[in-house]
Design an enzyme around this catalytic site. Structure first.
Site, PDB file in Angstrom:
ATOM      1  N   ALA A  61      -7.611 -31.215  19.498  1.00 16.23           N
ATOM      2  CA  ALA A  61      -6.683 -30.900  20.579  1.00 16.23           C
ATOM      3  C   ALA A  61      -6.915 -29.452  21.015  1.00 16.23           C
ATOM      4  O   ALA A  61      -7.412 -28.640  20.234  1.00 16.23           O
ATOM      5  CB  ALA A  61      -5.260 -31.086  20.072  1.00 16.23           C
ATOM      6  N   GLY A 102      -8.286 -33.932  16.400  1.00 21.67           N
ATOM      7  CA  GLY A 102      -8.172 -34.987  17.403  1.00 21.67           C
ATOM      8  C   GLY A 102      -9.533 -35.504  17.856  1.00 21.67           C
ATOM      9  O   GLY A 102      -9.657 -36.654  18.277  1.00 21.67           O
ATOM     10  N   GLU A 105     -10.426 -37.903  15.242  1.00 23.34           N
ATOM     11  CA  GLU A 105      -9.482 -39.031  15.347  1.00 23.34           C
ATOM     12  C   GLU A 105      -9.864 -39.937  16.524  1.00 23.34           C
ATOM     13  O   GLU A 105      -9.718 -41.152  16.469  1.00 23.34           O
ATOM     14  CB  GLU A 105      -8.055 -38.502  15.518  1.00 23.34           C
ATOM     15  CG  GLU A 105      -7.544 -37.831  14.249  1.00 23.34           C
ATOM     16  CD  GLU A 105      -6.179 -37.214  14.442  1.00 23.34           C
ATOM     17  OE1 GLU A 105      -6.080 -36.223  15.196  1.00 23.34           O
ATOM     18  OE2 GLU A 105      -5.207 -37.722  13.857  1.00 23.34           O
ATOM     19  N   GLU A 125      -6.377 -29.962  10.570  1.00 27.66           N
ATOM     20  CA  GLU A 125      -5.045 -29.611  11.095  1.00 27.66           C
ATOM     21  C   GLU A 125      -4.199 -28.845  10.084  1.00 27.66           C
ATOM     22  O   GLU A 125      -3.374 -28.008  10.452  1.00 27.66           O
ATOM     23  CB  GLU A 125      -4.303 -30.881  11.526  1.00 27.66           C
ATOM     24  CG  GLU A 125      -4.783 -31.487  12.838  1.00 27.66           C
ATOM     25  CD  GLU A 125      -5.940 -32.473  12.666  1.00 27.66           C
ATOM     26  OE1 GLU A 125      -6.601 -32.456  11.603  1.00 27.66           O
ATOM     27  OE2 GLU A 125      -6.190 -33.256  13.596  1.00 27.66           O
TER      28      GLU A 125
HETATM   29  C1  3H9 Z   1      -5.445 -31.361  16.622  1.00 27.22           C
HETATM   30  O1  3H9 Z   1      -6.497 -31.810  16.915  1.00 27.22           O
HETATM   31  C2  3H9 Z   1      -4.171 -32.161  16.603  1.00 27.22           C
HETATM   32  C3  3H9 Z   1      -4.409 -33.633  16.558  1.00 27.22           C
HETATM   33  O2  3H9 Z   1      -4.508 -34.105  15.249  1.00 27.22           O
HETATM   34  C4  3H9 Z   1      -3.261 -34.381  17.141  1.00 27.22           C
HETATM   35  C5  3H9 Z   1      -3.163 -34.340  18.599  1.00 27.22           C
HETATM   36  C6  3H9 Z   1      -2.138 -35.271  19.125  1.00 27.22           C
HETATM   37  N1  3H9 Z   1      -8.519 -25.430  20.958  1.00 27.22           N
HETATM   38  O3  3H9 Z   1     -14.035 -20.559  16.036  1.00 27.22           O
HETATM   39  P1  3H9 Z   1     -14.937 -20.111  17.134  1.00 27.22           P
HETATM   40  C7  3H9 Z   1     -11.851 -21.542  20.728  1.00 27.22           C
HETATM   41  S1  3H9 Z   1      -5.268 -29.719  16.221  1.00 27.22           S
HETATM   42  C8  3H9 Z   1      -8.643 -24.364  21.744  1.00 27.22           C
HETATM   43  O4  3H9 Z   1     -15.163 -18.670  17.301  1.00 27.22           O
HETATM   44  P2  3H9 Z   1     -17.175 -21.354  15.883  1.00 27.22           P
HETATM   45  C9  3H9 Z   1     -11.655 -20.313  19.874  1.00 27.22           C
HETATM   46  O5  3H9 Z   1     -10.357 -19.778  20.046  1.00 27.22           O
HETATM   47  C10 3H9 Z   1      -6.908 -29.068  16.372  1.00 27.22           C
HETATM   48  N2  3H9 Z   1      -9.561 -23.396  21.564  1.00 27.22           N
HETATM   49  O6  3H9 Z   1     -16.354 -20.850  17.113  1.00 27.22           O
HETATM   50  C11 3H9 Z   1     -12.740 -19.402  20.418  1.00 27.22           C
HETATM   51  O7  3H9 Z   1     -12.263 -18.826  21.626  1.00 27.22           O
HETATM   52  P3  3H9 Z   1     -12.723 -17.354  22.039  1.00 27.22           P
HETATM   53  C12 3H9 Z   1      -7.782 -29.429  15.233  1.00 27.22           C
HETATM   54  C13 3H9 Z   1     -10.374 -23.535  20.520  1.00 27.22           C
HETATM   55  O8  3H9 Z   1     -18.448 -21.840  16.421  1.00 27.22           O
HETATM   56  C14 3H9 Z   1     -13.865 -20.374  20.763  1.00 27.22           C
HETATM   57  O9  3H9 Z   1     -13.248 -21.656  20.886  1.00 27.22           O
HETATM   58  N3  3H9 Z   1      -9.022 -28.744  15.341  1.00 27.22           N
HETATM   59  C15 3H9 Z   1     -10.292 -24.621  19.648  1.00 27.22           C
HETATM   60  O10 3H9 Z   1     -17.181 -20.335  14.809  1.00 27.22           O
HETATM   61  C16 3H9 Z   1     -14.934 -20.441  19.717  1.00 27.22           C
HETATM   62  O11 3H9 Z   1     -14.333 -20.703  18.469  1.00 27.22           O
HETATM   63  C17 3H9 Z   1      -9.259 -27.565  14.759  1.00 27.22           C
HETATM   64  O12 3H9 Z   1      -8.427 -27.055  14.062  1.00 27.22           O
HETATM   65  C18 3H9 Z   1      -9.311 -25.604  19.897  1.00 27.22           C
HETATM   66  N4  3H9 Z   1      -9.180 -26.699  19.113  1.00 27.22           N
HETATM   67  O13 3H9 Z   1     -16.349 -22.552  15.263  1.00 27.22           O
HETATM   68  C19 3H9 Z   1     -10.591 -26.935  15.002  1.00 27.22           C
HETATM   69  N5  3H9 Z   1     -11.231 -24.487  18.683  1.00 27.22           N
HETATM   70  O14 3H9 Z   1     -14.208 -17.395  22.122  1.00 27.22           O
HETATM   71  C20 3H9 Z   1     -10.446 -25.472  15.286  1.00 27.22           C
HETATM   72  C21 3H9 Z   1     -11.883 -23.347  18.970  1.00 27.22           C
HETATM   73  O15 3H9 Z   1     -11.984 -17.104  23.296  1.00 27.22           O
HETATM   74  N6  3H9 Z   1     -11.677 -24.843  15.605  1.00 27.22           N
HETATM   75  N7  3H9 Z   1     -11.375 -22.772  20.074  1.00 27.22           N
HETATM   76  O16 3H9 Z   1     -12.252 -16.468  20.911  1.00 27.22           O
HETATM   77  C22 3H9 Z   1     -12.597 -24.499  14.677  1.00 27.22           C
HETATM   78  O17 3H9 Z   1     -12.464 -24.756  13.503  1.00 27.22           O
HETATM   79  C23 3H9 Z   1     -13.795 -23.728  15.139  1.00 27.22           C
HETATM   80  O18 3H9 Z   1     -13.475 -23.149  16.375  1.00 27.22           O
HETATM   81  C24 3H9 Z   1     -15.081 -24.568  15.322  1.00 27.22           C
HETATM   82  C25 3H9 Z   1     -16.164 -23.697  15.993  1.00 27.22           C
HETATM   83  C26 3H9 Z   1     -15.562 -25.013  13.941  1.00 27.22           C
HETATM   84  C27 3H9 Z   1     -14.835 -25.756  16.197  1.00 27.22           C
END
Ligand code: 3H9
Length: 693
Positions: A61, A102, A105, A125
């Site tokens: 998400a 998500g 999922e 999450e």
């Molecule tokens: C969910 O899914 C809820 C569902 O179960 C239910 C729904 C109904 N959204 O970390 P990075 C941005 S909850 C928005 O430096 P990497 C981040 O802020 C979600 N923005 O890169 C950054 O912005 P900026 C569950 C996001 O290569 C840029 O992307 N998912 C999101 O080191 C780069 O990020 C997670 O918890 C997001 N979801 O790592 C995954 N994710 O450049 C969370 C990232 O402006 N994300 N951004 O600072 C991560 O773990 C890492 O970002 C990822 C990439 C591994 C994907």
């Protein structure tokens, strides 16, 4: 378009193109729904593939949309999932990069999932104080069983494609994302797609309920104080005892409860704080970091050895220098023992240990270091010694080599003055044990160049650290605050609190370890020496208690002696009347009448004075932003991430309360404890940290 549509040979491919991580923002949800509808309506399309464009599949998400109008608009994720799950045409998720939250999922509602070998999947999450709210807790145990579901969802770990295949979470590991996924989809058309996960397995039977009670009890300590893991366990248990529809409803309610929690707010604050900390406002994007492909560490002690392991573990060859073969041998022995422990515990393979050791060279002369990209000095805190070392390094390494000091408090500018390249000198402060603790507090000297700073900030990611930039002052961001935390713990002891109360309050708040138990673990014999030096430079209006000195005098130097603030049976700490008697005697000698403390007062006095000091760091520009301070304390000092960090937490409790505590303490403690001007201003204006800067 955030979702591209292309159809060829009977397969429609929906490619999510929404950098940086293809999060399920409103535009993506709209694009996916439109693409699915188009594919379903097109008779020439017989199967649908969903994939990510750019570097990754879908990261979940869109966290930045949480709570906004956009999150309520357009199709919900569950509607897209429903369309995929009930599609009469087979649906396939083709995964590369990461499929998270998500995103994974969504993949779980496709008829099949294929992934390239480098891909990872996961439900992280929990790290945001949430649980998978789109069926993750219901479908994962149906594919992989409750044990795997409990383990990966409560930890939020990223699971490799190979492991995911073994767990049954994906159906095949493929070589070519496009060709092989389309071929897989065609195969499903030819052979008939399997029914969706929840249909295949509406109700799970035959699970021993002890799986859940057992997991609850073994993980209780690890998850102390956190809401999300407990709810995740409840959801997986519900998923294993109820019909899929009931379990989905149970999950939805639990998700909403967590969504409203303070912990969710704190952890999402923390998620963005960690990413924001990498950005240094005055360094333009045009400044590119230097490549770091080789390193050297000066000093083979505990810290130097740990830092060498950090480099070697990330594939960077490292030379370790110490003055004598004897010191090197000792250092090498400790490194080998650390690795062997990891291998014995199963957290590292023997092959990886051998590879890491093969990347290390042990040398005694500066000329043997060779042309490395960075040197990190990690000898004990002695300015003259450090200056000598930096002068040697300046002579022995190429002009472009970055010279970093791991000092935890000394003046970077003075160290830099020993070289002809002060622009290449920087603080890179790791925390002990360096191979475990995640914080990398980089310290900017007045001459440190933009490129040097950009390089050490960028270095953190490949070596698995979290970087924060600090200005040059005594103790930098973290240790400067720490003095107030441990100092106030001592004053409270002197005034009547017990070690058990102080540590219990800190630990039930979520600190990894209370401040006094921490001292016992570190050993107080060394702190007595440091304290003697500190006493000499203490401002005239300040005093220190002498409790540590009295304990050490009585042989109570900490855990290694079996007694300190506590007495120890093995590693178990127990209250000790003898220690209390020494503390009471210290109170008497200082003329302090002992009294009782409420737990709330203990908590506030532990953390408010250090938050006040942090406000001064912000005022002085030592920290760029309040959230950087949160990142320092979560990663370097065991502050609970689910409280968001000390600054976030203090703002939730009320900055006026922080101010009131500082006002009350300052007359007794000295001017350094006086309220920060910034704090006074924020309270007067009714503003928060976000207004600073
Ligand atoms: C969910 O899914 C809820 C569902 O179960 C239910 C729904 C109904 N959204 O970390 P990075 C941005 S909850 C928005 O430096 P990497 C981040 O802020 C979600 N923005 O890169 C950054 O912005 P900026 C569950 C996001 O290569 C840029 O992307 N998912 C999101 O080191 C780069 O990020 C997670 O918890 C997001 N979801 O790592 C995954 N994710 O450049 C969370 C990232 O402006 N994300 N951004 O600072 C991560 O773990 C890492 O970002 C990822 C990439 C591994 C994907």
């Amino acid at each position: 378009m955030s979702v591209d549509y292309a159809a060829a040979d009977g397969v429609a491919v929906l490619t999510v193109n929404h950098p940086p991580v293809n999060a399920l923002s409103l535009v993506v949800r709209e694009g996916l729904m439109a693409g699915i509808r188009k594919a379903l309506a097109d008779d020439s399309v017989r199967a649908i593939v969903v994939k990510g464009g750019g570097a990754t599949f879908i990261a979940g998400a869109d966290i930045s949309e949480f709570g906004t109008e956009k999150s309520r608009q357009g199709p919900r994720l569950q509607e897209i999932q429903n369309a995929l799950e009930t599609s009469p045409k087979p649906t396939v998720a083709a995964i590369h990069g990461t499929a998270l939250g998500g995103g994974f999922e969504l993949a779980l509602t496709c008829h099949a999932r294929v992934a390239v070998a480098s891909a990872k999947v996961g439900l992280p999450e929990v790290k945001l104080g949430l649980l998978p709210g789109a069926g993750g807790t219901v479908r994962t145990p149906r594919l992989a069983g409750p044990e795997v579901a409990l383990s990966i969802i409560t930890s939020g770990e990223h699971v490799s494609a190979e492991k995911a295949l073994g767990f049954g979470l994906i159906d095949a590991v493929i070589d070519d994302l496009d060709k092989d996924a389309a071929a897989f989809a065609r195969k499903l058309v030819a052979e008939g797609a399997p029914p969706p996960v929840i249909e295949r397995n509406d109700k799970i039977t035959g699970i021993d309920p002890a799986v859940f009670s057992g997991f609850r009890s073994t993980s209780a300590k690890k998850f102390r104080g956190q809401l999300a893991p407990a709810k995740i366990i409840d959801c997986i248990e519900a998923a294993c005892t109820r019909s899929a529809a009931d379990a989905l409803a149970f999950e939805a309610t639990a998700f909403q409860e967590l969504f409203q929690s303070d912990q969710r707010k704190a952890l999402i604050h923390y998620f963005f704080a960690e990413r924001e900390a990498r950005k240094i406002p005055d360094i333009p994007d045009s400044v590119k970091p230097q490549k770091i492909a080789s390193a050297a560490v000066i000093g083979a002690g505990l810290m130097g050895g740990g830092i060498a392991m950090v480099f070697a573990n990330s594939g960077i060859p490292v030379s370790v220098l110490d003055v004598s073969e004897e010191a090197l041998g000792k250092g090498r022995g400790v490194i080998e023992k650390n690795y062997a422990t990891s291998v014995a515990r199963g957290s590292m393979t023997q092959a990886r240990m051998d590879e890491a050791l093969a990347r290390m060279r042990f040398v005694t002369r500066y000329d043997e270091i060779g042309p490395v990209d960075i040197v990190v000095e990690a000898v004990f805190e002695d300015m003259d010694l450090k200056k000598k070392i930096f002068a040697e390094l300046d002579r022995a390494t190429p002009a472009e080599t970055i010279l970093a000091s791991n000092t935890s408090s000394l003046d970077i500018d003075q160290i830099a003055s020993a070289t002809k390249r002060p622009d290449k000198v920087v603080g890179v402060h790791f925390f002990s044990p360096a191979n475990v603790m995640k914080l990398q507090e980089n310290v900017r000297g007045k001459a440190t160049s933009h490129q040097t700073l950009a390089t050490v900030m960028a270095l953190a990611k490949p070596i698995g650290k979290v970087a924060v930039l600090a200005g040059n002052c005594d103790g930098f961001i973290g240790n400067r605050m720490l003095q107030y935390y441990t100092g106030e713990a001592e004053f409270m002891l002197e005034e009547g609190a017990t070690p058990e109360q102080i540590d219990r309050v800190a630990e039930s708040f979520g600190m990894a370890m209370g401040p006094l138990a921490m001292r016992d673990l570190a050993g107080m014999d060394t702190s007595v020496r440091i304290r003697a030096i500190r006493r000499k430079t203490l401002p005239a209006d300040e005093r220190m208690t002498d409790i540590v000195e009295r304990l050490v005098e009585a042989g109570r130097i900490g855990q290694k002696a079996g007694k300190g603030y506590y007495r120890y049976e093995g590693r178990t700490r127990l209250p000790d009347p003898e220690a209390l008697a020494i503390i009471e005697e210290a109170s008497r000698a200082a003329g302090v009448t002992r009294r009782t403390f409420t737990d709330e007062e203990v908590l506030h006095r532990l953390f408010f004075p250090m938050v006040n000091e942090a406000a001064k760091e912000l005022e002085e520009g030592i920290a760029i932003r309040a959230s950087d301070i949160d990142v320092v304390w979560v990663n370097g000092y065991g502050f609970p991430a689910h409280r968001g960090g000390p600054m976030f937490w203090a703002e939730q409790v009320g900055l006026d309360k922080v101010l009131a505590t500082s006002r009350a303490l300052a007359p007794r403690r000295g001017v350094r404890w006086a309220p920060a001007k910034l704090l006074e201003r924020l309270v007067a204006e009714g503003k928060g940290w976000a207004s600073v800067g």
